[in-house]
Write a protein that holds these residues in place. Structure first.
Motif, PDB file in Angstrom:
ATOM      1  N   GLU A 388       0.841  -1.204   0.000  1.00 56.72           N
ATOM      2  CA  GLU A 388       0.000   0.000   0.000  1.00 56.72           C
ATOM      3  C   GLU A 388       0.875   1.252   0.000  1.00 56.72           C
ATOM      4  OE1 GLU A 388      -3.501   2.175   2.633  1.00 56.72           O
ATOM      5  OE2 GLU A 388      -3.155   0.025   2.814  1.00 56.72           O
ATOM      6  N   LYS A 389       0.495   2.234  -0.825  1.00 53.04           N
ATOM      7  CA  LYS A 389       1.224   3.497  -0.897  1.00 53.04           C
ATOM      8  C   LYS A 389       0.573   4.500   0.040  1.00 53.04           C
ATOM      9  CE  LYS A 389       2.790   7.005  -4.213  1.00 53.04           C
ATOM     10  NZ  LYS A 389       2.783   7.435  -5.638  1.00 53.04           N
ATOM     11  N   ILE A 390       1.352   5.080   0.920  1.00 50.19           N
ATOM     12  CA  ILE A 390       0.832   6.034   1.912  1.00 50.19           C
ATOM     13  C   ILE A 390       1.445   7.394   1.644  1.00 50.19           C
ATOM     14  CG2 ILE A 390       0.701   6.631   4.360  1.00 50.19           C
ATOM     15  CD1 ILE A 390       1.504   3.085   3.484  1.00 50.19           C
ATOM     16  N   LEU A 391       0.566   8.372   1.435  1.00 46.59           N
ATOM     17  CA  LEU A 391       1.015   9.748   1.231  1.00 46.59           C
ATOM     18  C   LEU A 391       1.450  10.331   2.571  1.00 46.59           C
ATOM     19  CD1 LEU A 391       1.329  12.222  -0.637  1.00 46.59           C
ATOM     20  CD2 LEU A 391      -1.052  12.789  -0.104  1.00 46.59           C
ATOM     21  N   VAL A 392       2.671  10.878   2.615  1.00 38.36           N
ATOM     22  CA  VAL A 392       3.216  11.417   3.860  1.00 38.36           C
ATOM     23  C   VAL A 392       3.206  12.940   3.856  1.00 38.36           C
ATOM     24  CG1 VAL A 392       5.285  11.569   5.298  1.00 38.36           C
ATOM     25  CG2 VAL A 392       4.649   9.392   4.252  1.00 38.36           C
ATOM     26  N   GLN A 393       3.530  13.520   2.732  1.00 41.20           N
ATOM     27  CA  GLN A 393       3.648  14.981   2.669  1.00 41.20           C
ATOM     28  C   GLN A 393       3.325  15.448   1.261  1.00 41.20           C
ATOM     29  OE1 GLN A 393       7.645  16.939   3.019  1.00 41.20           O
ATOM     30  NE2 GLN A 393       6.871  17.622   4.991  1.00 41.20           N
ATOM     31  N   ARG A 394       2.430  16.426   1.149  1.00 38.89           N
ATOM     32  CA  ARG A 394       2.028  16.936  -0.162  1.00 38.89           C
ATOM     33  C   ARG A 394       2.945  18.051  -0.664  1.00 38.89           C
ATOM     34  NH1 ARG A 394      -3.026  15.345  -1.878  1.00 38.89           N
ATOM     35  NH2 ARG A 394      -4.277  14.280  -0.316  1.00 38.89           N
ATOM     36  N   ASN A 395       3.512  18.816   0.233  1.00 38.29           N
ATOM     37  CA  ASN A 395       4.361  19.928  -0.193  1.00 38.29           C
ATOM     38  C   ASN A 395       5.669  19.916   0.589  1.00 38.29           C
ATOM     39  OD1 ASN A 395       3.670  20.972   2.355  1.00 38.29           O
ATOM     40  ND2 ASN A 395       1.931  22.074   1.511  1.00 38.29           N
ATOM     41  N   GLY A 396       6.518  20.897   0.321  1.00 39.66           N
ATOM     42  CA  GLY A 396       7.805  20.972   1.000  1.00 39.66           C
ATOM     43  C   GLY A 396       8.926  20.262   0.265  1.00 39.66           C
ATOM     44  N   ASN A 397       8.662  19.768  -0.928  1.00 38.47           N
ATOM     45  CA  ASN A 397       9.685  19.057  -1.704  1.00 38.47           C
ATOM     46  C   ASN A 397       9.930  19.732  -3.043  1.00 38.47           C
ATOM     47  OD1 ASN A 397      10.057  16.469  -0.006  1.00 38.47           O
ATOM     48  ND2 ASN A 397       7.844  16.606  -0.242  1.00 38.47           N
ATOM     49  N   VAL A 398       9.827  21.049  -3.095  1.00 35.86           N
ATOM     50  CA  VAL A 398       9.990  21.780  -4.354  1.00 35.86           C
ATOM     51  C   VAL A 398      11.485  21.915  -4.649  1.00 35.86           C
ATOM     52  CG1 VAL A 398       9.422  23.877  -5.610  1.00 35.86           C
ATOM     53  CG2 VAL A 398       7.868  23.021  -3.850  1.00 35.86           C
ATOM     54  N   ALA A 399      12.029  20.940  -5.344  1.00 37.10           N
ATOM     55  CA  ALA A 399      13.474  20.941  -5.575  1.00 37.10           C
ATOM     56  C   ALA A 399      13.869  20.213  -6.852  1.00 37.10           C
ATOM     57  CB  ALA A 399      14.184  20.301  -4.375  1.00 37.10           C
ATOM     58  N   PHE A 400      12.938  20.035  -7.785  1.00 30.63           N
ATOM     59  CA  PHE A 400      13.220  19.318  -9.022  1.00 30.63           C
ATOM     60  C   PHE A 400      13.190  20.319 -10.176  1.00 30.63           C
ATOM     61  CE2 PHE A 400      11.590  16.432  -5.912  1.00 30.63           C
ATOM     62  CZ  PHE A 400      12.353  15.280  -6.057  1.00 30.63           C
ATOM     63  N   ASP A 401      14.359  20.557 -10.760  1.00 28.34           N
ATOM     64  CA  ASP A 401      14.491  21.633 -11.741  1.00 28.34           C
ATOM     65  C   ASP A 401      13.651  21.393 -12.989  1.00 28.34           C
ATOM     66  OD1 ASP A 401      16.120  24.103 -12.653  1.00 28.34           O
ATOM     67  OD2 ASP A 401      16.250  22.690 -14.328  1.00 28.34           O
ATOM     68  N   VAL A 402      12.874  22.444 -13.369  1.00 25.34           N
ATOM     69  CA  VAL A 402      12.055  22.386 -14.593  1.00 25.34           C
ATOM     70  C   VAL A 402      12.194  23.680 -15.385  1.00 25.34           C
ATOM     71  CG1 VAL A 402      10.377  20.720 -13.698  1.00 25.34           C
ATOM     72  CG2 VAL A 402      10.032  23.170 -13.259  1.00 25.34           C
ATOM     73  N   THR A 403      13.291  24.381 -15.190  1.00 20.96           N
ATOM     74  CA  THR A 403      13.465  25.699 -15.807  1.00 20.96           C
ATOM     75  C   THR A 403      13.241  25.664 -17.314  1.00 20.96           C
ATOM     76  OG1 THR A 403      15.083  26.242 -14.088  1.00 20.96           O
ATOM     77  CG2 THR A 403      15.024  27.663 -16.030  1.00 20.96           C
ATOM     78  N   ASP A 404      13.796  24.669 -17.967  1.00 21.36           N
ATOM     79  CA  ASP A 404      13.725  24.611 -19.427  1.00 21.36           C
ATOM     80  C   ASP A 404      12.348  24.193 -19.940  1.00 21.36           C
ATOM     81  OD1 ASP A 404      16.395  25.336 -19.553  1.00 21.36           O
ATOM     82  OD2 ASP A 404      17.090  23.255 -19.490  1.00 21.36           O
ATOM     83  N   GLN A 405      11.462  23.802 -19.030  1.00 17.63           N
ATOM     84  CA  GLN A 405      10.135  23.339 -19.444  1.00 17.63           C
ATOM     85  C   GLN A 405       9.060  24.422 -19.338  1.00 17.63           C
ATOM     86  OE1 GLN A 405       9.143  19.652 -17.366  1.00 17.63           O
ATOM     87  NE2 GLN A 405      11.323  19.166 -17.154  1.00 17.63           N
ATOM     88  N   VAL A 406       9.381  25.546 -18.705  1.00 14.88           N
ATOM     89  CA  VAL A 406       8.351  26.553 -18.413  1.00 14.88           C
ATOM     90  C   VAL A 406       7.839  27.190 -19.702  1.00 14.88           C
ATOM     91  CG1 VAL A 406       7.850  28.700 -17.198  1.00 14.88           C
ATOM     92  CG2 VAL A 406       9.387  27.008 -16.164  1.00 14.88           C
TER      93      VAL A 406
END
Length: 723
Positions: A388-406
């Motif tokens: 079973e997959k358990i969600l622990v945290q919805r936010n606070g993990n903004v650290a995956f670079d997507v600069t070139d995708q904007v």
């Protein structure tokens, strides 16, 4: 009686350019006593013990210039002062403070050495010096030594005194552009540039960051209202004052919703995707602990994104990801979080980690995690079914670079949001399913605009390339052709340096420039004598450089100041050397003769900019020898035009200042300008003093007419004492 020990006699912190290097160093005077008779190759087992403790010493080339060079010297036989230098460097490197520069030199006193090592942070280097002495002595005496403990101690000191990573990256970027920097407090307040050309930063805030804009950004409801009025997509919502009011707002807006504090930051107290009354009640109580006002907003489907806007331009973007664990049927959720999430090397509690640890201990305030688990029917002690997959945290993990995708329209919306709020640097938070598509197509929205955004997520993303955000901030503050520098004049020599400094400042003052002067007579600002005591020191010079009004600075630097403190500036436009007295010496610094003094005085010429000028006394052979060491051009001065150095200099098409028939002459190639018989009434001034000051003023573009007026009107004892 044998005295085989190492005593640290004195420690000098040279915080600016010095006789050793352009960078700050620690200069320690150490007495090795009878160890002068015991080089390393005569001490049984010393080499083996030292290299076992510090195997990375093999990387030190030393003066040999090859890999393992220092170890070669160690086997052949070298002395404890030299060994301490390398051990001190390596301890700093192991602690995370890179230091490649070091020197160890004998003095005139047997057994006493000067050990010099690059010091990025004085507190760390002083501790490293003591640790190096203790380690070397332990290796000599065959005693145990806790190397890792010493390194850990240095690392702790470094973490307590170093700039934060966000501020550090900006300062590093300024250094790359040769923009000087000065730390103004123990925290992250830093001045970039000098005097009137300076700018200030405090982490990702600058002196252009409006207090009004910062206040607006901290009020999420006001921010949303302003954005909405300008057509920026934002989630519908309102302020609520109770759980019942929050539920009414949620039903009116439409479930699911988000609840967050009105003036919170860093995601604290924010709960998302709320669908039931119990969830809303718990989320309201959580947000209420962060702020007296709570907002209920429409839940926007998608991932969180942080877009960094600097000077109206998108510089970097990062995407957030939910944190979850997969049950194994054996471990409880607390154990799963530690084994599957907190074991990730990218997570940690320090500023260098792009992802935060997920804290579940009650002492660490895990309210958001507990609430998320409770919504799924679990506690941290629950053991969910395997798989079973358990969600622990919805936010606070903004650290995956997507600069070139904007998508360009998304970047434009974020830039507009920053301008509406009024922030020159902003972290714009938005929620979207796909950052490469316009927000309108997917119901995305901008949810926050933040002042002073963290930069670590862009410097050390959990995934993707690092972005040059520090350089973007520096380029925002300084145009491409700006260096943040004001003209600086440094004056040194054996005699008459105070009078020369005062006269130079006076000539520049007549030109209409706001001049700051630090000399032995005191501290002067625009000819006002604001500090009466001697200012021949680092602090007074720094006061001048910190003053936002100062357009040109003049500093008198005695040899003692250079030896005990270093220069207060990294580079100067004009460097003046009046003379070097053959009888000069400073035995208290182990400077025993004029030749050694010449190497001290040379420091002033070493820091002349390539676009700058060295003003040198052509009648002093030791001063003339400094001319080839200057990266810029040279103006010689002397009382006689027939002085050999001046004759040769003029033949080479260079500039010189001299006296002819009582007239000061500015000579360049075959062109001459007469200042007039301007010195006849200035018997109190040495003629070479006047010539040196005139040459410096010429180097800075003061007109001949102003030079003439300045010499006639200068009163060296005339000073207005500030109240």
């Amino acid at each position: 009686m044998n005295n085989k020990t190492i005593d640290i006699i004195d420690v000098l912190s040279l915080r600016g350019p010095n006789i050793w290097t352009y960078r700050p160093v620690i200069e320690a005077w150490v007495d090795i006593g009878d160890l002068e008779d015991s080089p390393s190759n005569t001490i049984p087992g010393f080499y083996e013990r030292l290299t076992a403790w510090l195997p990375s010493l093999v990387e030190h080339h030393c003066g040999v210039g090859v890999h393992g060079g220092f170890l070669m010297r160690l086997r052949e036989g070298t002395w404890p002062g030299h060994i301490m230098e390398h051990v001190m460097i390596e301890l700093q490197n192991l602690a995370g403070m890179q230091s490649g520069f070091g020197k160890a030199r004998e003095t005139s006193k047997r057994g006493v050495y000067k050990v010099v090592v690059r010091a990025r942070h004085e507190e760390v280097s002083r501790a490293a010096l003591v640790a190096a002495r203790d380690l070397v002595m332990a290796a000599i005496e065959d005693r145990p030594y806790d190397v890792q403990g010493a390194v850990n101690n240095l690392r702790d000191i470094l973490e307590s005194v170093a700039l934060g990573p966000s501020t550090g990256c900006i300062v590093d970027a300024a250094t790359d552009r040769r923009i000087p920097s000065m730390r103004l407090n123990d925290g992250n307040l830093v001045q970039l540039g000098h005097g009137a050309k300076q700018r200030r930063i405090w982490t990702a805030e600058t002196d252009q960051t409006s207090a009004i804009a910062e206040t607006i950004s901290s009020d999420k409801e006001l921010t949303k209202t302003l954005l909405q009025s300008c057509g920026v997509p934002v989630p519908e919502g309102r302020i609520v004052n109770s759980v019942a009011d929050a539920w009414d707002a949620a039903e009116s807006i439409g479930l699911p919703v988000v609840i967050k504090p009105l003036d919170g930051n860093h995601g604290r107290g924010v709960s998302t995707n709320l669908r039931t009354l119990p969830d809303i009640e718990a989320a309201f109580l959580l947000a209420e602990q962060e702020s007296s006002d709570v907002i209920v907003e429409r839940f926007v489907l998608g991932n969180e994104h942080r877009l960094l806007i600097i000077g109206g331009k998108l510089v970097a973007a990062a995407r957030g990801e939910e944190a979850s664990v997969v049950a194994d049927g054996i471990s409880n959720i607390s154990e799963l979080i530690n084994s599957q999430l907190n074991s990730d090397p990218r997570r940690g509690s320090s500023e260098d980690c792009p992802l935060n640890l997920i804290l579940i201990d009650e002492a660490d305030d895990p309210r958001v995690v507990l609430l998320e688990l409770a919504r799924q029917g679990y506690t941290t002690e629950s053991i969910p079914p395997a798989g079973e997959k358990i969600l622990v945290q919805r936010n606070g993990n903004v650290a995956f670079d997507v600069t070139d995708q904007v998508h360009p329209s998304v970047a434009a919306a974020a830039s507009l949001a920053a301008r509406i709020v009024g922030l020159d640097i902003a972290g714009v938070d938005l929620v979207a399913q796909d950052i490469s598509r316009p927000l309108e197509e997917q119901g995305g929205a901008i949810v926050e605009v933040n002042a002073g955004p963290g930069l670590l997520m862009h410097l050390k993303p959990a995934d993707g390339p690092a972005r040059p955000v520090g350089r973007a901030i520096v380029d925002h503050l300084f145009a491409e052709n700006e260096s943040g520098r004001i003209p600086i004049v440094g004056v040194t020599g054996s005699h008459d340096t105070t009078a020369v400094s005062r006269l130079i400042a006076w000539l520049l003052h007549l030109q209409g420039t706001y001049v700051g002067l630090a000399c032995k007579d005191g501290l002067f600002l625009r000819q006002r004598h604001v500090l009466k005591k001697s200012s021949d020191n680092w602090d007074a010079s720094r006061q001048v450089l910190m003053n936002r009004m100062v357009e040109t600075a003049v500093f008198e630097n005695s040899s003692k100041t250079i030896l005990s403190e270093g220069l207060a500036y990294d580079w100067c436009q004009v460097g003046v050397v009046t003379n070097i007295d053959p009888a000069d010496k400073l035995p208290e610094f182990y400077i025993e003769d004029a030749d050694q003094m010449s190497r001290v005085v040379r420091t002033q010429i070493d820091v002349v900019l390539p676009t700058g000028v060295a003003v040198l006394n052509a009648a002093d052979p030791r001063v003339v020898e400094l001319a080839p060491l200057c990266d810029g051009s040279v103006i010689f001065f002397a009382a006689s035009a027939s002085t050999a150095a001046i004759v040769t200099h003029l033949e080479q098409g260079q500039r010189a200042v001299f006296l002819r028939d009582g007239h000061i002459v500015l000579a360049s190639d075959k062109e001459e300008i007469l200042i007039g018989n301007a010195v006849q009434d200035k018997s109190a001034l040495n003629i070479e003093t006047v010539l040196a000051a005139i040459a410096a003023a010429w180097a800075l573009g003061v007109s001949p007419d102003l030079m003439r007026v300045g010499i006639e009107s200068f009163e060296p004892t005339d000073a207005v004492i500030a109240a």
